[in-house]
Design a protein around this motif. Structure first.
Motif, PDB file in Angstrom:
ATOM      1  N   GLY A 186       0.729  -1.219  -0.011  1.00  0.00           N
ATOM      2  CA  GLY A 186       0.000   0.065  -0.048  1.00  0.00           C
ATOM      3  C   GLY A 186       0.787   1.262   0.154  1.00  0.00           C
ATOM      4  N   LEU A 187       0.323   2.275  -0.743  1.00  0.00           N
ATOM      5  CA  LEU A 187       1.065   3.512  -0.634  1.00  0.00           C
ATOM      6  C   LEU A 187       0.205   4.315   0.088  1.00  0.00           C
ATOM      7  CD1 LEU A 187       3.475   5.538  -1.517  1.00  0.00           C
ATOM      8  CD2 LEU A 187       2.131   6.255  -3.725  1.00  0.00           C
ATOM      9  N   ASN A 188       0.625   5.118   1.031  1.00  0.00           N
ATOM     10  CA  ASN A 188      -0.334   5.802   1.682  1.00  0.00           C
ATOM     11  C   ASN A 188       0.256   7.210   1.942  1.00  0.00           C
ATOM     12  OD1 ASN A 188      -2.239   4.138   3.378  1.00  0.00           O
ATOM     13  ND2 ASN A 188      -0.190   3.007   3.826  1.00  0.00           N
ATOM     14  N   PHE A 189      -0.902   8.346   2.233  1.00  0.00           N
ATOM     15  CA  PHE A 189      -0.637   9.524   2.184  1.00  0.00           C
ATOM     16  C   PHE A 189       0.564  10.056   3.175  1.00  0.00           C
ATOM     17  CE2 PHE A 189      -1.519  14.300   2.486  1.00  0.00           C
ATOM     18  CZ  PHE A 189      -2.036  14.716   1.093  1.00  0.00           C
ATOM     19  N   ALA A 190       0.737   9.182   4.238  1.00  0.00           N
ATOM     20  CA  ALA A 190       1.731   9.092   5.081  1.00  0.00           C
ATOM     21  C   ALA A 190       3.068   9.228   4.512  1.00  0.00           C
ATOM     22  CB  ALA A 190       1.855   8.263   6.274  1.00  0.00           C
ATOM     23  N   ASP A 191       3.191   8.574   3.428  1.00  0.00           N
ATOM     24  CA  ASP A 191       4.430   8.144   2.602  1.00  0.00           C
ATOM     25  C   ASP A 191       4.831   9.519   1.747  1.00  0.00           C
ATOM     26  OD1 ASP A 191       4.358   5.578   3.375  1.00  0.00           O
ATOM     27  OD2 ASP A 191       3.180   5.113   1.601  1.00  0.00           O
TER      28      ASP A 191
ATOM     29  N   LYS B 192      16.014   9.094   7.619  1.00  0.00           N
ATOM     30  CA  LYS B 192      16.360   8.877   6.381  1.00  0.00           C
ATOM     31  C   LYS B 192      17.889   8.667   6.117  1.00  0.00           C
ATOM     32  CE  LYS B 192      12.331  11.062   4.583  1.00  0.00           C
ATOM     33  NZ  LYS B 192      11.582  12.184   5.031  1.00  0.00           N
ATOM     34  N   PRO B 193      18.428   7.588   5.346  1.00  0.00           N
ATOM     35  CA  PRO B 193      17.623   7.036   4.115  1.00  0.00           C
ATOM     36  C   PRO B 193      16.711   5.869   4.659  1.00  0.00           C
ATOM     37  CG  PRO B 193      19.561   6.150   3.983  1.00  0.00           C
ATOM     38  CD  PRO B 193      19.581   7.318   5.007  1.00  0.00           C
ATOM     39  N   CYS B 194      15.318   5.876   4.132  1.00  0.00           N
ATOM     40  CA  CYS B 194      14.576   4.778   4.693  1.00  0.00           C
ATOM     41  C   CYS B 194      13.549   4.102   3.798  1.00  0.00           C
ATOM     42  CB  CYS B 194      13.676   5.439   5.915  1.00  0.00           C
ATOM     43  SG  CYS B 194      12.353   6.659   5.132  1.00  0.00           S
ATOM     44  N   VAL B 195      12.969   2.896   4.276  1.00  0.00           N
ATOM     45  CA  VAL B 195      12.122   2.305   2.993  1.00  0.00           C
ATOM     46  C   VAL B 195      10.707   2.587   3.907  1.00  0.00           C
ATOM     47  CG1 VAL B 195      11.406   0.151   2.033  1.00  0.00           C
ATOM     48  CG2 VAL B 195      13.741   0.769   2.466  1.00  0.00           C
ATOM     49  N   MET B 196       9.647   3.181   3.279  1.00  0.00           N
ATOM     50  CA  MET B 196       8.470   3.261   3.745  1.00  0.00           C
ATOM     51  C   MET B 196       7.581   1.911   3.682  1.00  0.00           C
ATOM     52  SD  MET B 196       8.448   5.980   5.626  1.00  0.00           S
ATOM     53  CE  MET B 196       6.749   6.302   5.723  1.00  0.00           C
ATOM     54  N   GLY B 197       6.364   1.970   4.041  1.00  0.00           N
ATOM     55  CA  GLY B 197       5.480   0.955   3.892  1.00  0.00           C
ATOM     56  C   GLY B 197       4.913   0.478   4.969  1.00  0.00           C
ATOM     57  N   TYR B 198       3.426   0.530   5.170  1.00  0.00           N
ATOM     58  CA  TYR B 198       2.968   0.225   6.496  1.00  0.00           C
ATOM     59  C   TYR B 198       2.271  -1.176   6.296  1.00  0.00           C
ATOM     60  CZ  TYR B 198       3.269   4.078   9.476  1.00  0.00           C
ATOM     61  OH  TYR B 198       3.358   5.122  10.361  1.00  0.00           O
ATOM     62  N   GLU B 199       1.889  -1.636   5.093  1.00  0.00           N
ATOM     63  CA  GLU B 199       1.003  -2.621   4.735  1.00  0.00           C
ATOM     64  C   GLU B 199       1.310  -3.558   3.360  1.00  0.00           C
ATOM     65  OE1 GLU B 199      -2.758  -0.760   4.313  1.00  0.00           O
ATOM     66  OE2 GLU B 199      -1.768   0.446   2.841  1.00  0.00           O
ATOM     67  N   VAL B 200       1.629  -4.649   3.568  1.00  0.00           N
ATOM     68  CA  VAL B 200       1.639  -5.538   2.308  1.00  0.00           C
ATOM     69  C   VAL B 200       0.598  -6.819   2.293  1.00  0.00           C
ATOM     70  CG1 VAL B 200       4.165  -5.101   2.308  1.00  0.00           C
ATOM     71  CG2 VAL B 200       3.375  -7.096   3.413  1.00  0.00           C
ATOM     72  N   ALA B 201       0.611  -7.149   0.923  1.00  0.00           N
ATOM     73  CA  ALA B 201      -0.171  -8.660   1.089  1.00  0.00           C
ATOM     74  C   ALA B 201       1.054  -9.447   0.128  1.00  0.00           C
ATOM     75  CB  ALA B 201      -1.537  -8.745  -0.054  1.00  0.00           C
ATOM     76  N   GLY B 202       1.106 -10.914   0.753  1.00  0.00           N
ATOM     77  CA  GLY B 202       2.107 -11.315   0.120  1.00  0.00           C
ATOM     78  C   GLY B 202       2.008 -13.098   0.676  1.00  0.00           C
ATOM     79  N   THR B 203       2.991 -13.728   0.248  1.00  0.00           N
ATOM     80  CA  THR B 203       3.176 -15.169   0.838  1.00  0.00           C
ATOM     81  C   THR B 203       4.196 -15.386   1.729  1.00  0.00           C
ATOM     82  OG1 THR B 203       4.514 -15.738  -1.172  1.00  0.00           O
ATOM     83  CG2 THR B 203       2.196 -16.336  -1.556  1.00  0.00           C
ATOM     84  N   VAL B 204       3.969 -16.230   2.580  1.00  0.00           N
ATOM     85  CA  VAL B 204       5.081 -16.545   3.763  1.00  0.00           C
ATOM     86  C   VAL B 204       6.057 -17.302   3.172  1.00  0.00           C
ATOM     87  CG1 VAL B 204       5.673 -17.424   6.044  1.00  0.00           C
ATOM     88  CG2 VAL B 204       3.204 -16.263   5.573  1.00  0.00           C
ATOM     89  N   GLU B 205       7.323 -16.904   3.083  1.00  0.00           N
ATOM     90  CA  GLU B 205       8.399 -17.620   2.651  1.00  0.00           C
ATOM     91  C   GLU B 205       9.454 -18.155   3.544  1.00  0.00           C
ATOM     92  OE1 GLU B 205       9.642 -17.838  -0.589  1.00  0.00           O
ATOM     93  OE2 GLU B 205      11.607 -18.514  -0.211  1.00  0.00           O
ATOM     94  N   ASP B 206       9.282 -17.973   4.612  1.00  0.00           N
ATOM     95  CA  ASP B 206      10.080 -18.317   5.740  1.00  0.00           C
ATOM     96  C   ASP B 206       9.716 -17.859   7.074  1.00  0.00           C
ATOM     97  OD1 ASP B 206      11.994 -19.873   7.115  1.00  0.00           O
ATOM     98  OD2 ASP B 206      13.820 -18.672   6.234  1.00  0.00           O
ATOM     99  N   VAL B 207       9.951 -18.879   8.112  1.00  0.00           N
ATOM    100  CA  VAL B 207       9.269 -18.297   9.492  1.00  0.00           C
ATOM    101  C   VAL B 207      10.867 -18.284  10.589  1.00  0.00           C
ATOM    102  CG1 VAL B 207       7.079 -19.170   9.321  1.00  0.00           C
ATOM    103  CG2 VAL B 207       8.795 -20.693  10.103  1.00  0.00           C
ATOM    104  N   GLY B 208      10.623 -17.403  11.312  1.00  0.00           N
ATOM    105  CA  GLY B 208      11.819 -17.330  12.513  1.00  0.00           C
ATOM    106  C   GLY B 208      11.613 -18.694  13.445  1.00  0.00           C
ATOM    107  N   GLU B 209      12.508 -18.501  14.509  1.00  0.00           N
ATOM    108  CA  GLU B 209      12.343 -19.237  15.624  1.00  0.00           C
ATOM    109  C   GLU B 209      11.104 -19.008  16.399  1.00  0.00           C
ATOM    110  OE1 GLU B 209      15.681 -19.398  18.485  1.00  0.00           O
ATOM    111  OE2 GLU B 209      17.107 -19.263  16.745  1.00  0.00           O
ATOM    112  N   LYS B 210      10.377 -20.117  17.110  1.00  0.00           N
ATOM    113  CA  LYS B 210       9.390 -19.657  17.735  1.00  0.00           C
ATOM    114  C   LYS B 210       7.838 -19.442  17.102  1.00  0.00           C
ATOM    115  CE  LYS B 210      11.736 -17.583  21.438  1.00  0.00           C
ATOM    116  NZ  LYS B 210      12.206 -16.291  21.920  1.00  0.00           N
ATOM    117  N   VAL B 211       8.135 -19.445  15.735  1.00  0.00           N
ATOM    118  CA  VAL B 211       6.895 -19.309  14.886  1.00  0.00           C
ATOM    119  C   VAL B 211       6.200 -20.709  14.109  1.00  0.00           C
ATOM    120  CG1 VAL B 211       5.837 -17.956  12.824  1.00  0.00           C
ATOM    121  CG2 VAL B 211       7.507 -16.789  14.236  1.00  0.00           C
ATOM    122  N   ASP B 212       5.000 -20.806  14.339  1.00  0.00           N
ATOM    123  CA  ASP B 212       4.561 -22.140  13.964  1.00  0.00           C
ATOM    124  C   ASP B 212       4.721 -22.089  12.458  1.00  0.00           C
ATOM    125  OD1 ASP B 212       2.944 -24.426  13.278  1.00  0.00           O
ATOM    126  OD2 ASP B 212       1.557 -23.780  14.820  1.00  0.00           O
TER     127      ASP B 212
END
Ligand code: NAP
Length: 341
Positions: free
Chosen positions: A38-43, A57-77
């Motif tokens: 999502g691109l937001n007015f905040a960006d 800055k420099p920074c990467v904005m972006g408050y929200e995404v849709a996608g697929t789970v590629e990998d999980v860290g420790e403690k994640v099912d």
């Protein structure tokens, strides 16, 4: 992976796409392959240096995404692996991959596209806070949605219609036919008319029960005047401080002018008029994840039940990010603008 970087405060030339090593999920995190962001007015505000909540800055904005789970860290099912999801992220979402904490990940309803899914978190959670959680809008009440043609505005319209309230909305004239089709009862052309006068005429001088306002400055003063007894004013943005693409003294001046025009609310006035005022900032709710999860689940049920209709106005490729910013700043969008890798 590729990501959109905002190098410093400025106009469109401060945005570019760079390649960096793929991220790795920390314990408690999931690695998401981003399909839509999502691109937001905040960006836009952040690019111009008008958004204090943004990362340095420099920074990467972006408050929200849709996608697929590629990998999980420790403690994640590991059951999450490969799932189609919608995520809130505390920045970094305008990238091909992003790591997010498990609490901020929700299964994507099958009925919506990647692009539609990425419109949901920021716009709909903000509108839910404004209308349901803090605004407590009822079916027998009326609401004025300022900026009804924006992403939050369209989300608020879906929710207000579901509640059954009477809806008034301000927007540029060319957006009115679309808004009428989406079910807005009374569009108001606030760019060519004094919206306050039009609203008071439409309501036979009674005003409305709830106003949600992202414009800020003097509009909050006028909004307060347009409340009925029992009415509430929900403030959630300062779009009126954002004129033109440049940063620098002009944007500081616009901010200062908008701040100087803001009202003060006296407790005795609130008491005697039976009025309420409140503010909403979704970006300050990261420590309230349990509540956010409850709200998000209610919204995703709304998608399943069909009363939430996420609307994508236009999709831009990452490489077109400058065009996407310009498109919003020139007020050409009706609702959400999405970036795709
Ligand atoms: N507090 C929070 O948690 C929160 C969360 C999300 C958004 N917000 C705020 O809510 C506001 C709207 O966000 P959104 O995502 O709905 O925006 P959006 O989808 O990008 O919509 C922007 C619309 O705002 C109107 N607008 C008013 N003043 C403008 C200006 N100076 N420059 C450009 N457009 C202007 C335009 O509609 P017309 O052509 O009809 O004028 C424009 O199409 C922003 O101020 C944003 O920062 C706050």
């Amino acid at each position: 992976m590729r990501q959109i970087v905002n190098t410093t405060n400025g106009s469109y030339e401060v945005l570019y796409v760079q390649k960096v090593p793929d991220p790795e999920p920390k314990p408690g995190e999931l690695l998401i392959n981003v399909k839509a962001s999502g691109l937001n007015f905040a960006d836009i505000l952040a690019r111009k240096g008008q958004y204090p909540d943004g990362p340095s800055k420099p920074c990467v904005m972006g408050y929200e995404v849709a996608g697929t789970v590629e990998d999980v860290g420790e403690k994640v099912d590991s059951v999450w692996m490969g799932k189609e999801v919608i995520c809130l992220c505390r920045f970094g979402g305008q990238a091909e991959q992003v790591c997010v904490s498990e609490q901020q990940v929700f299964e994507k309803p099958e009925s919506v596209s990647w692009e539609q899914a990425a419109t949901i978190p920021v716009n709909y959670l903000t509108a839910w806070m404004l209308l349901v959680v803090m605004g407590a809008l009822k079916s027998y009440e009326s609401v004025l949605i300022q900026n009804a043609g924006g992403g939050v505005g369209l989300a608020a319209l879906d929710i207000a219609r579901h509640i059954g309230a009477t809806t008034y909305g301000t927007a540029s004239k060319r957006k009115h036919s679309f808004l009428l089709e989406r079910g807005l009862n009374h569009p108001i052309d606030y760019r060519n008319n004094n919206w306050y006068k039009v609203l008071m005429k439409l309501t036979e001088r009674r005003g409305v029960d709830l106003i949600i306002d992202p414009l800020g400055g003097k509009e909050w003063k006028r909004g307060y005047k347009a409340l009925r007894p029992g009415g509430r004013l929900g403030m959630f943005g300062i779009s009126s401080a954002s004129e033109g693409p440049e940063s620098g003294w002009q944007s500081y001046w616009n901010m200062a002018k908008t701040a100087a025009q803001m009202p003060f609310f006296h407790p005795l006035s609130l008491l005697n008029k039976n009025h309420g005022v409140f503010g909403v900032n979704l970006g300050h709710l990261w420590d309230e994840q349990e509540k956010v999860t409850i709200w998000m689940k209610a919204l995703l049920e709304g998608v399943q039940d069909g009363w939430i209709n996420p609307h994508v106005d236009r999709t831009f490729a990452f490489d077109e990010v400058a065009e996407a910013h310009r498109y919003i700043e020139e007020r050409r969008n009706i609702g959400k603008v999405i970036l795709v890798p």
